[in-house]
Design a protein around this motif. Structure first.
Motif, PDB file in Angstrom:
ATOM      1  N   GLN A 295     -17.560   6.442   2.449  1.00 48.10           N
ATOM      2  CA  GLN A 295     -18.639   5.001   1.838  1.00 48.10           C
ATOM      3  C   GLN A 295     -17.302   3.884   2.635  1.00 48.10           C
ATOM      4  O   GLN A 295     -17.876   3.029   2.817  1.00 48.10           O
ATOM      5  N   CYS A 296     -15.527   4.407   2.104  1.00 50.87           N
ATOM      6  CA  CYS A 296     -14.992   3.545   3.317  1.00 50.87           C
ATOM      7  C   CYS A 296     -14.694   3.400   4.196  1.00 50.87           C
ATOM      8  O   CYS A 296     -13.931   2.673   4.991  1.00 50.87           O
ATOM      9  N   ASN A 297     -14.792   5.017   4.702  1.00 58.93           N
ATOM     10  CA  ASN A 297     -14.638   5.111   5.949  1.00 58.93           C
ATOM     11  C   ASN A 297     -13.606   5.089   6.450  1.00 58.93           C
ATOM     12  O   ASN A 297     -12.556   4.989   6.982  1.00 58.93           O
ATOM     13  N   VAL A 298     -13.020   5.722   5.205  1.00 56.31           N
ATOM     14  CA  VAL A 298     -11.157   6.406   5.258  1.00 56.31           C
ATOM     15  C   VAL A 298     -10.342   7.616   4.945  1.00 56.31           C
ATOM     16  O   VAL A 298     -11.155   8.176   4.389  1.00 56.31           O
ATOM     17  N   TYR A 299      -9.157   8.213   5.691  1.00 55.89           N
ATOM     18  CA  TYR A 299      -9.067   8.947   5.653  1.00 55.89           C
ATOM     19  C   TYR A 299      -7.544   8.367   5.088  1.00 55.89           C
ATOM     20  O   TYR A 299      -6.824   6.948   5.445  1.00 55.89           O
ATOM     21  N   ALA A 300      -6.440   9.857   4.636  1.00 54.23           N
ATOM     22  CA  ALA A 300      -5.274   9.505   4.173  1.00 54.23           C
ATOM     23  C   ALA A 300      -4.519  10.525   4.996  1.00 54.23           C
ATOM     24  O   ALA A 300      -4.116  11.131   5.466  1.00 54.23           O
ATOM     25  N   SER A 301      -2.862  10.172   4.827  1.00 59.37           N
ATOM     26  CA  SER A 301      -2.130  11.019   6.203  1.00 59.37           C
ATOM     27  C   SER A 301      -0.586  10.524   5.638  1.00 59.37           C
ATOM     28  O   SER A 301      -0.723   9.544   4.655  1.00 59.37           O
ATOM     29  N   MET A 302      -0.102  11.630   5.862  1.00 62.45           N
ATOM     30  CA  MET A 302       1.714  11.300   5.435  1.00 62.45           C
ATOM     31  C   MET A 302       2.537  12.107   6.565  1.00 62.45           C
ATOM     32  O   MET A 302       2.446  13.272   6.055  1.00 62.45           O
ATOM     33  N   ASN A 303       3.608  10.811   7.207  1.00 60.84           N
ATOM     34  CA  ASN A 303       3.609  11.506   7.920  1.00 60.84           C
ATOM     35  C   ASN A 303       3.201  12.280   9.307  1.00 60.84           C
ATOM     36  O   ASN A 303       2.927  13.859   9.949  1.00 60.84           O
ATOM     37  N   GLU A 304       2.140  11.313   9.781  1.00 61.16           N
ATOM     38  CA  GLU A 304       1.065  11.858  10.769  1.00 61.16           C
ATOM     39  C   GLU A 304       0.175  12.720  10.312  1.00 61.16           C
ATOM     40  O   GLU A 304      -0.956  13.563  11.515  1.00 61.16           O
TER      41      GLU A 304
ATOM     42  N   HIS B 150       3.340   6.442  -1.105  1.00 55.59           N
ATOM     43  CA  HIS B 150       3.700   6.273   0.142  1.00 55.59           C
ATOM     44  C   HIS B 150       2.779   6.568   1.789  1.00 55.59           C
ATOM     45  O   HIS B 150       3.371   7.080   1.976  1.00 55.59           O
ATOM     46  N   ALA B 151       1.957   7.491   0.724  1.00 58.32           N
ATOM     47  CA  ALA B 151       0.436   7.830   1.974  1.00 58.32           C
ATOM     48  C   ALA B 151      -0.127   6.899   2.600  1.00 58.32           C
ATOM     49  O   ALA B 151       0.210   5.734   1.923  1.00 58.32           O
ATOM     50  N   SER B 152      -0.311   7.452   3.911  1.00 58.34           N
ATOM     51  CA  SER B 152      -1.043   6.169   4.820  1.00 58.34           C
ATOM     52  C   SER B 152      -2.510   6.140   4.701  1.00 58.34           C
ATOM     53  O   SER B 152      -2.957   7.263   4.606  1.00 58.34           O
ATOM     54  N   ILE B 153      -2.830   4.759   4.446  1.00 55.62           N
ATOM     55  CA  ILE B 153      -4.162   5.140   4.001  1.00 55.62           C
ATOM     56  C   ILE B 153      -4.837   4.347   6.175  1.00 55.62           C
ATOM     57  O   ILE B 153      -4.264   3.632   6.585  1.00 55.62           O
ATOM     58  N   HIS B 154      -5.768   4.912   6.809  1.00 59.46           N
ATOM     59  CA  HIS B 154      -6.647   4.806   8.069  1.00 59.46           C
ATOM     60  C   HIS B 154      -7.879   4.244   7.508  1.00 59.46           C
ATOM     61  O   HIS B 154      -8.048   5.254   6.890  1.00 59.46           O
ATOM     62  N   CYS B 155      -8.168   3.111   7.723  1.00 62.03           N
ATOM     63  CA  CYS B 155      -9.870   2.767   8.405  1.00 62.03           C
ATOM     64  C   CYS B 155     -10.272   2.575   9.246  1.00 62.03           C
ATOM     65  O   CYS B 155      -9.180   1.853  10.181  1.00 62.03           O
ATOM     66  N   LEU B 156     -11.504   3.387   9.601  1.00 64.54           N
ATOM     67  CA  LEU B 156     -11.929   3.560  10.854  1.00 64.54           C
ATOM     68  C   LEU B 156     -12.618   2.509  10.880  1.00 64.54           C
ATOM     69  O   LEU B 156     -12.910   1.813  12.498  1.00 64.54           O
ATOM     70  N   LEU B 157     -12.527   1.169   9.979  1.00 71.46           N
ATOM     71  CA  LEU B 157     -13.172  -0.558  10.858  1.00 71.46           C
ATOM     72  C   LEU B 157     -12.035  -1.667  10.946  1.00 71.46           C
ATOM     73  O   LEU B 157     -10.753  -0.672  10.231  1.00 71.46           O
ATOM     74  N   GLU B 158     -12.695  -1.927  11.944  1.00 70.71           N
ATOM     75  CA  GLU B 158     -11.750  -3.374  12.657  1.00 70.71           C
ATOM     76  C   GLU B 158     -11.203  -4.414  11.063  1.00 70.71           C
ATOM     77  O   GLU B 158      -9.705  -4.474  11.668  1.00 70.71           O
ATOM     78  N   LYS B 159     -12.021  -4.885  10.497  1.00 65.26           N
ATOM     79  CA  LYS B 159     -11.769  -5.272   9.525  1.00 65.26           C
ATOM     80  C   LYS B 159     -11.887  -4.395   8.250  1.00 65.26           C
ATOM     81  O   LYS B 159     -13.056  -5.031   7.519  1.00 65.26           O
ATOM     82  N   GLY B 160     -12.286  -3.674   8.057  1.00 70.01           N
ATOM     83  CA  GLY B 160     -12.387  -2.282   6.749  1.00 70.01           C
ATOM     84  C   GLY B 160     -11.479  -3.332   6.198  1.00 70.01           C
ATOM     85  O   GLY B 160     -10.965  -4.049   5.885  1.00 70.01           O
ATOM     86  N   VAL B 161     -11.330  -1.758   4.568  1.00 73.77           N
ATOM     87  CA  VAL B 161     -10.466  -1.980   3.604  1.00 73.77           C
ATOM     88  C   VAL B 161      -9.146  -1.770   3.900  1.00 73.77           C
ATOM     89  O   VAL B 161      -8.888  -1.292   4.394  1.00 73.77           O
ATOM     90  N   SER B 162      -8.273  -2.783   3.167  1.00 66.85           N
ATOM     91  CA  SER B 162      -6.588  -2.621   3.359  1.00 66.85           C
ATOM     92  C   SER B 162      -6.200  -1.562   2.972  1.00 66.85           C
ATOM     93  O   SER B 162      -6.690  -1.016   1.891  1.00 66.85           O
ATOM     94  N   GLU B 163      -5.084  -1.376   3.205  1.00 69.79           N
ATOM     95  CA  GLU B 163      -4.115  -0.117   2.574  1.00 69.79           C
ATOM     96  C   GLU B 163      -3.673  -0.722   1.204  1.00 69.79           C
ATOM     97  O   GLU B 163      -4.479   0.180  -0.031  1.00 69.79           O
ATOM     98  N   THR B 164      -3.537  -1.772   0.730  1.00 68.82           N
ATOM     99  CA  THR B 164      -2.819  -2.476  -0.470  1.00 68.82           C
ATOM    100  C   THR B 164      -4.982  -1.879  -1.348  1.00 68.82           C
ATOM    101  O   THR B 164      -4.646  -1.638  -2.584  1.00 68.82           O
ATOM    102  N   VAL B 165      -6.043  -2.870  -0.988  1.00 73.02           N
ATOM    103  CA  VAL B 165      -7.180  -2.205  -1.883  1.00 73.02           C
ATOM    104  C   VAL B 165      -7.370  -1.298  -1.758  1.00 73.02           C
ATOM    105  O   VAL B 165      -7.743  -0.970  -3.363  1.00 73.02           O
ATOM    106  N   TYR B 166      -7.397  -0.657  -0.682  1.00 75.16           N
ATOM    107  CA  TYR B 166      -7.888   0.838  -1.450  1.00 75.16           C
ATOM    108  C   TYR B 166      -6.790   1.314  -2.259  1.00 75.16           C
ATOM    109  O   TYR B 166      -7.489   2.545  -2.946  1.00 75.16           O
ATOM    110  N   LYS B 167      -5.753   1.751  -1.624  1.00 77.88           N
ATOM    111  CA  LYS B 167      -5.074   2.302  -2.823  1.00 77.88           C
ATOM    112  C   LYS B 167      -5.336   1.445  -4.474  1.00 77.88           C
ATOM    113  O   LYS B 167      -5.172   2.231  -5.362  1.00 77.88           O
TER     114      LYS B 167
END
Length: 352
Positions: A145-154, A168-185
């Protein structure tokens, strides 16, 4: 005395309670044929394939939290989406799972719940997918739905790992103007109570629920009934390896201790201890291979440096001569995707 000793092993019995049902082969084939010319996975790594599938599904429709598509197959959902119909997070997750299955991967739908999912009001759950990575040997979380996956140290994370490391996890959205890391967390932090997936117990499909930060066992969801929920606090129950193979050893020739004692006139524990070699096990085995891989087709087996064998059944004889021996075995999906390799190194011979 000659001994049989295990020198190296990752052999364990899988306790993962995966469902034994999934879309039929004809449904998966139809879905594959519908999508294969639209999702281009050639030359992509395993993770890139997962993300390409998620990204493609995300772009099929907009989110509509009230349009329930439970009665439709994934192919029917996609065809309706072509005509402009929109669906819930549950449909995003199910289509993603089914496409991953169609391309030969082990995948599942997960539902994540708040700590107060029983009487905390509406919006107490979110539905996503997870896919088993044979390269990473772990589950990977996908929120289509959010087009997101998460990672830690890649390293891509499962949902359980994401919740444990959310700050501390990194949030990756595959949309250029998608949800931000702060908003998704902030969004996903609501659902830190429980994670649940379908499983089968005594022929009944159940909600198999892993406690995250939620401590209670719930009997309701948003004030409604919550039937057939079974709870666990063991992470391995939900996040074990669904593709691994267990090797069960059965000696073909059984030692009869009473017969040995009578034939050699042994009496007393001291005498028996001195003659322990008379009871020695002969390493002449029937091996039984077990996997919970829901997409299993056949086993690949390697003995020592021999070339691989394809085994359509699950039993094989193995006799050990003196020396050091190895066995490797893995479950293979009908599409050719292979599971985790189980390996054992065993030595038979005199004390060293």
């Amino acid at each position: 005395m000659e001994k049989v000793l295990v020198l190296e092993t990752n052999n364990q019995l899988s306790q993962l309670k995966l469902p034994l049902y999934h879309p039929t082969e004809s449904e998966l084939l139809g879905l594959y044929q519908y999508v294969v010319n639209q999702v281009h996975l050639e030359s992509l790594s395993e993770l890139e394939q997962f993300l390409a599938i998620m990204n493609w599904v995300h772009k099929r429709f907009e989110h509509n939290g009230f349009n329930n598509g439970d009665h439709l197959t994934s192919l029917e959902l996609l065809k309706r989406a072509e005509k402009g119909e929109n669906f819930r997070c549950a449909e995003y997750a199910r289509i993603t799972r089914d496409l991953l299955l169609a391309f030969g991967y082990v995948a599942r739908v997960i539902r994540v719940l708040s700590e107060n999912a029983d009487y905390g009001g509406v919006g107490q759950s979110h539905v996503c997918s997870e896919v088993w990575s044979t390269e990473q040997e772990k589950w990977i979380f996908l929120d289509t739905q959010c087009n997101v996956y998460a990672s830690m140290n890649e390293t891509p994370l499962s949902y359980y790992e994401l919740i444990q490391t959310l700050e501390h996890a990194s949030i990756h959205c595959l949309l250029e103007k998608g949800v931000s890391e702060t908003v998704y967390k902030r969004f996903i932090s609501v659902y830190q109570g429980y994670v649940t997936t379908d499983a089968q117990l005594d022929g009944k499909i159940i909600d198999f629920v892993l406690h995250l930060k939620g401590k209670r066992q719930l009997l309701a969801f948003q004030a409604m009934q919550l039937s057939n929920a079974v709870y666990t606090q063991l992470v391995e129950d939900i996040y074990g390896d669904p593709t691994k193979t267990s090797i069960i050893f059965e000696y073909k020739e059984q030692v009869n201790p009473e017969k040995v004692i009578k034939e050699h006139g042994l009496n007393g524990s001291t005498t028996i201890a001195d003659q322990l070699h008379l009871f020695r096990a002969e390493p002449n085995f029937k091996l039984v291979f077990h996997t919970v891989n829901p997409m299993h087709n056949y086993f690949k087996v390697w003995f020592n440096q021999d070339s691989e064998r394809e085994l359509q059944h699950n039993q094989l004889d193995w006799h050990l001569e003196k020396g050091t021996h190895s066995i490797r075995v893995q479950s293979v999906h009908s599409s050719g995707v292979a599971g985790t390799v189980t390996k054992m190194v065993i030595r038979f011979g005199e004390d060293m």
